[in-house]
Design a protein around this motif. Sequence first.
Motif, short mmCIF file in Angstrom:
data_model
loop_
_atom_site.label_atom_id
_atom_site.label_comp_id
_atom_site.label_asym_id
_atom_site.label_seq_id
_atom_site.Cartn_x
_atom_site.Cartn_y
_atom_site.Cartn_z
N LEU A 1 -10.33 -5.83 -3.86
CA LEU A 1 -10.11 -5.22 -2.64
C LEU A 1 -10.69 -3.91 -2.68
O LEU A 1 -11.08 -3.41 -1.60
CB LEU A 1 -8.80 -5.26 -1.91
CG LEU A 1 -8.71 -6.85 -1.56
CD1 LEU A 1 -6.83 -6.90 -1.38
CD2 LEU A 1 -9.56 -7.36 -0.74
N GLU A 2 -10.54 -3.07 -3.53
CA GLU A 2 -10.76 -1.73 -3.71
C GLU A 2 -12.06 -1.45 -4.12
O GLU A 2 -12.58 -0.19 -4.20
CB GLU A 2 -9.72 -1.03 -4.53
CG GLU A 2 -8.34 -1.06 -4.05
CD GLU A 2 -8.21 -0.52 -2.54
OE1 GLU A 2 -8.79 0.58 -2.58
OE2 GLU A 2 -7.41 -0.93 -2.07
N ASP A 3 -12.77 -2.48 -4.64
CA ASP A 3 -14.40 -2.29 -4.95
C ASP A 3 -15.20 -1.86 -3.86
O ASP A 3 -15.14 -2.28 -2.83
CB ASP A 3 -14.75 -3.47 -5.71
CG ASP A 3 -15.99 -3.23 -6.58
OD1 ASP A 3 -17.02 -2.82 -5.96
OD2 ASP A 3 -16.16 -3.58 -7.67
N GLU A 4 -15.91 -0.95 -4.22
CA GLU A 4 -17.00 -0.32 -3.15
C GLU A 4 -17.95 -1.46 -2.68
O GLU A 4 -17.95 -1.56 -1.32
CB GLU A 4 -17.69 0.68 -3.60
CG GLU A 4 -18.64 1.39 -2.65
CD GLU A 4 -17.78 2.21 -1.43
OE1 GLU A 4 -18.22 2.15 -0.50
OE2 GLU A 4 -16.49 2.78 -1.77
N HIS B 1 -17.27 -4.57 -2.63
CA HIS B 1 -16.34 -5.41 -1.47
C HIS B 1 -16.30 -4.63 0.00
O HIS B 1 -16.65 -5.55 0.92
CB HIS B 1 -14.72 -5.76 -1.83
CG HIS B 1 -14.04 -6.72 -0.95
ND1 HIS B 1 -13.42 -5.94 0.01
CD2 HIS B 1 -13.80 -7.70 -1.23
CE1 HIS B 1 -12.86 -7.12 0.73
NE2 HIS B 1 -12.94 -8.04 -0.30
N LYS B 2 -16.12 -3.35 0.03
CA LYS B 2 -16.06 -2.55 1.19
C LYS B 2 -17.41 -2.79 1.94
O LYS B 2 -17.41 -3.09 3.33
CB LYS B 2 -15.68 -1.21 1.10
CG LYS B 2 -14.13 -1.02 0.64
CD LYS B 2 -13.71 0.21 0.13
CE LYS B 2 -12.60 0.22 -0.51
NZ LYS B 2 -12.26 1.69 -0.75
#
Length: 68
Positions: free
Chosen positions: A27-30, A32-33
């Motif tokens: 969820l914190e991986d760029e 993913h964003k």
Amino acid sequence: TLAYAISFCIDAGAKEINLVGFGGFGLEDERHKEMQEFLQILALEMEIELHSLTPTSFTIPELSIYAI
């Protein structure tokens, strides 16, 4: 790769796209964003109805594979 596949579907006139095995990165991986933002643009601006037929970490509706 997903953007190319979805572009093909849009060009072919699809209004609904079902995804399978689309789990995503942490969820914190760029990445993913970035993918979440891409999916939101599709859903909101392009009015493409997206569903995941398997569990996913993205905020798109999930359906059972048996429901289609």
